[in-house]
Structures are given as structure tokens and as C-alpha cells.
Design a protein around this motif. Structure first.
Motif, PDB file in Angstrom:
ATOM      1  N   GLU A   1      38.552  27.681  48.871  1.00 27.03           N
ATOM      2  CA  GLU A   1      38.909  29.070  48.559  1.00 27.03           C
ATOM      3  C   GLU A   1      37.944  29.654  47.525  1.00 27.03           C
TER       4      GLU A   1
ATOM      5  N   ARG B   1      41.289  22.118  49.090  1.00 34.52           N
ATOM      6  CA  ARG B   1      41.432  23.425  49.756  1.00 34.52           C
ATOM      7  C   ARG B   1      41.220  24.574  48.770  1.00 34.52           C
ATOM      8  N   SER B   2      41.649  24.387  47.543  1.00 36.10           N
ATOM      9  CA  SER B   2      41.400  25.413  46.523  1.00 36.10           C
ATOM     10  C   SER B   2      39.901  25.555  46.270  1.00 36.10           C
TER      11      SER B   2
ATOM     12  N   GLN C   1      42.081  36.294  42.156  1.00 32.68           N
ATOM     13  CA  GLN C   1      42.057  35.291  43.225  1.00 32.68           C
ATOM     14  C   GLN C   1      41.104  34.148  42.892  1.00 32.68           C
TER      15      GLN C   1
ATOM     16  N   SER D   1      34.808  30.622  49.286  1.00 35.38           N
ATOM     17  CA  SER D   1      35.004  31.855  50.049  1.00 35.38           C
ATOM     18  C   SER D   1      35.006  33.075  49.130  1.00 35.38           C
ATOM     19  N   CYS D   2      35.646  32.953  47.980  1.00 33.45           N
ATOM     20  CA  CYS D   2      35.645  34.051  46.996  1.00 33.45           C
ATOM     21  C   CYS D   2      34.223  34.357  46.515  1.00 33.45           C
TER      22      CYS D   2
ATOM     23  N   ALA E   1      42.275  30.293  42.135  1.00 35.13           N
ATOM     24  CA  ALA E   1      41.786  29.219  43.008  1.00 35.13           C
ATOM     25  C   ALA E   1      41.066  28.144  42.189  1.00 35.13           C
TER      26      ALA E   1
END
Length: 117
Positions: A76, A72-73, A39, A79-80, A43
Motif C-alpha cells: 500500500e 500488504r501495508s 493514507q 502504491s501511495c 499504511a
């Protein structure tokens, strides 16, 4: 350089980040290989891929749309990083480094997007 995106500093920084994240994820446990490792790498790759895809042969409006995807990536990725730190896979030092790098890229994307208007 043959393509417009190759001259964009934001794309160059995003490409550097993909390499740095790749090195970071090599330290992750094998059980994370198809979860957080995948993920996070996808991203991060998506940031520079969307900048490149949107930059060539597109209108400014279309380019701005792809920059939005890249942005947006980036969110992400952040968040990861939080997930990895929470799982104790990412050290506080690595978290801070990659958070800052990603944040700077997101700011660069925002500035480029604003400049297209």
C-alpha cells in the motif's frame, strides 16, 4: 529491551520509515492532508505496528499472519508513492528513495515469515 519486536531489525527499519514518511508528508499540500498524507502515514505505521503486534505472545502461525498484514501495508505504501508521484507531490528522487526502502522492508518481512515455518 523488554519486547521481542524491539530486537527485530525489520521492525527497527519500519520504524525509521515511519519517521521518514512523516517528514516527507510535511511537504505535501494542505489539500492532501486528509487524503494521501493520511493514507500514506497510516499504511507506513501499519507495517511496524503489525510486526510488533504479531511478535508478542503469538504462535508462529499467528505471527506469520501479522507479517502478511505488514507486507500488504508495505505494498500500500508503494502504491501511495505512485499516486503521489503521479500528482506531482513526490519527486522522482523521493519516490526512488522511499520505494527502495519499502521494498527492502518487504523483502525482510518475507524472509522473517519464511523463517517461521
Amino acid at each position: 529491551m523488554a519486547f521481542k519486536f524491539e530486537n527485530l531489525r525489520v521492525w527497527q527499519r519500519a520504524l525509521e520509515l515511519t519517521g521518514d514518511i512523516d517528514e516527507l508528508t510535511k511537504k505535501f499540500p494542505t489539500e492532501e492532508r486528509f487524503i494521501l498524507t493520511s493514507q500514506l502515514k497510516r499504511a507506513t505505521d501499519s507495517i511496524c505496528l503489525n510486526i510488533a503486534e504479531g511478535s508478542t505472545g503469538q504462535s508462529n502461525k499467528e505471527f506469520a499472519k501479522f507479517l502478511g498484514y505488514a507486507q500488504r501495508s508495505g505494498i500500500e505504501v508503494v502504491s501511495c508513492l505512485y499516486v503521489g508521484r503521479r500528482r506531482k507531490i513526490i519527486s522522482d528522487e523521493d519516490f526512488d528513495r522511499f520505494y527502495k526502502e519499502t521494498e527492502e522492508i518487504i523483502v525482510m518481512i518475507q524472509a522473517l515469515k519464511k523463517g517461521l515455518r
